[in-house]
Motif scaffolding. Structure first.
Motif, short mmCIF file in Angstrom:
data_model
loop_
_atom_site.label_atom_id
_atom_site.label_comp_id
_atom_site.label_asym_id
_atom_site.label_seq_id
_atom_site.Cartn_x
_atom_site.Cartn_y
_atom_site.Cartn_z
N UNK A 10 -6.66 -11.63 13.91
CA UNK A 10 -7.30 -12.15 15.12
C UNK A 10 -8.79 -11.84 15.10
N UNK A 11 -9.15 -10.61 14.75
CA UNK A 11 -10.56 -10.22 14.69
C UNK A 11 -11.31 -11.03 13.64
N UNK A 12 -10.66 -11.30 12.50
CA UNK A 12 -11.28 -12.09 11.43
C UNK A 12 -11.57 -13.51 11.91
N UNK A 13 -10.63 -14.10 12.62
CA UNK A 13 -10.82 -15.46 13.14
C UNK A 13 -11.92 -15.50 14.19
N UNK A 14 -11.93 -14.52 15.08
CA UNK A 14 -12.98 -14.47 16.11
C UNK A 14 -14.35 -14.28 15.48
N UNK A 15 -14.45 -13.41 14.48
CA UNK A 15 -15.72 -13.19 13.78
C UNK A 15 -16.18 -14.47 13.08
N UNK A 17 -15.50 -17.57 13.99
CA UNK A 17 -15.94 -18.50 15.03
C UNK A 17 -17.35 -18.13 15.51
N UNK A 18 -17.61 -16.85 15.64
CA UNK A 18 -18.94 -16.41 16.07
C UNK A 18 -20.00 -16.75 15.01
N UNK A 19 -19.66 -16.60 13.74
CA UNK A 19 -20.59 -16.98 12.68
C UNK A 19 -20.81 -18.49 12.66
N UNK A 20 -19.76 -19.25 12.91
CA UNK A 20 -19.89 -20.71 12.97
C UNK A 20 -20.87 -21.13 14.05
N UNK A 21 -20.87 -20.42 15.16
CA UNK A 21 -21.79 -20.71 16.25
C UNK A 21 -23.24 -20.41 15.91
N UNK A 41 -26.51 -17.50 5.58
CA UNK A 41 -25.62 -16.35 5.52
C UNK A 41 -24.42 -16.49 6.46
N UNK A 42 -24.60 -17.21 7.56
CA UNK A 42 -23.50 -17.39 8.50
C UNK A 42 -22.42 -18.30 7.91
N UNK A 43 -22.83 -19.32 7.16
CA UNK A 43 -21.86 -20.18 6.48
C UNK A 43 -21.09 -19.37 5.45
N UNK A 44 -21.79 -18.56 4.71
CA UNK A 44 -21.15 -17.72 3.69
C UNK A 44 -20.14 -16.76 4.33
N UNK A 45 -20.53 -16.12 5.41
CA UNK A 45 -19.62 -15.20 6.10
C UNK A 45 -18.43 -15.93 6.69
N UNK A 49 -14.60 -15.11 5.50
CA UNK A 49 -13.64 -14.61 6.49
C UNK A 49 -12.38 -15.47 6.55
N UNK A 50 -12.54 -16.79 6.40
CA UNK A 50 -11.39 -17.68 6.49
C UNK A 50 -10.79 -18.04 5.14
#
Length: 65
Positions: A10-15, A17-21, A41-45, A49-50
């Protein structure tokens, strides 16, 4: 009451989504075309994560079909 393994998922998915934003999407030609830098870097993260391929995600975030 949630198992620790499920909490981490759950934390991985939320993180992710936050990077996607936080992605910087560059609009071109009056918003008809867009692009995302492959060095963002946000795309990479988000992709790590996913567990998805970065080039595919970069392509499909910018195409409607």
């Amino acid at each position: 009451g949630v198992k620790e393994s499920h909490q981490m998922t759950i934390f991985r998915i939320i993180a992710a989504i936050l990077h996607l934003g936080n992605l910087k999407i560059q609009g071109e030609r009056d918003g008809e075309v867009c692009s995302i830098s492959s060095e963002d870097e946000h795309l990479s993260n988000f992709c790590s994560l996913l567990g998805v391929e970065q080039s595919q995600m970069q392509h499909w975030l910018c195409h409607r079909k």
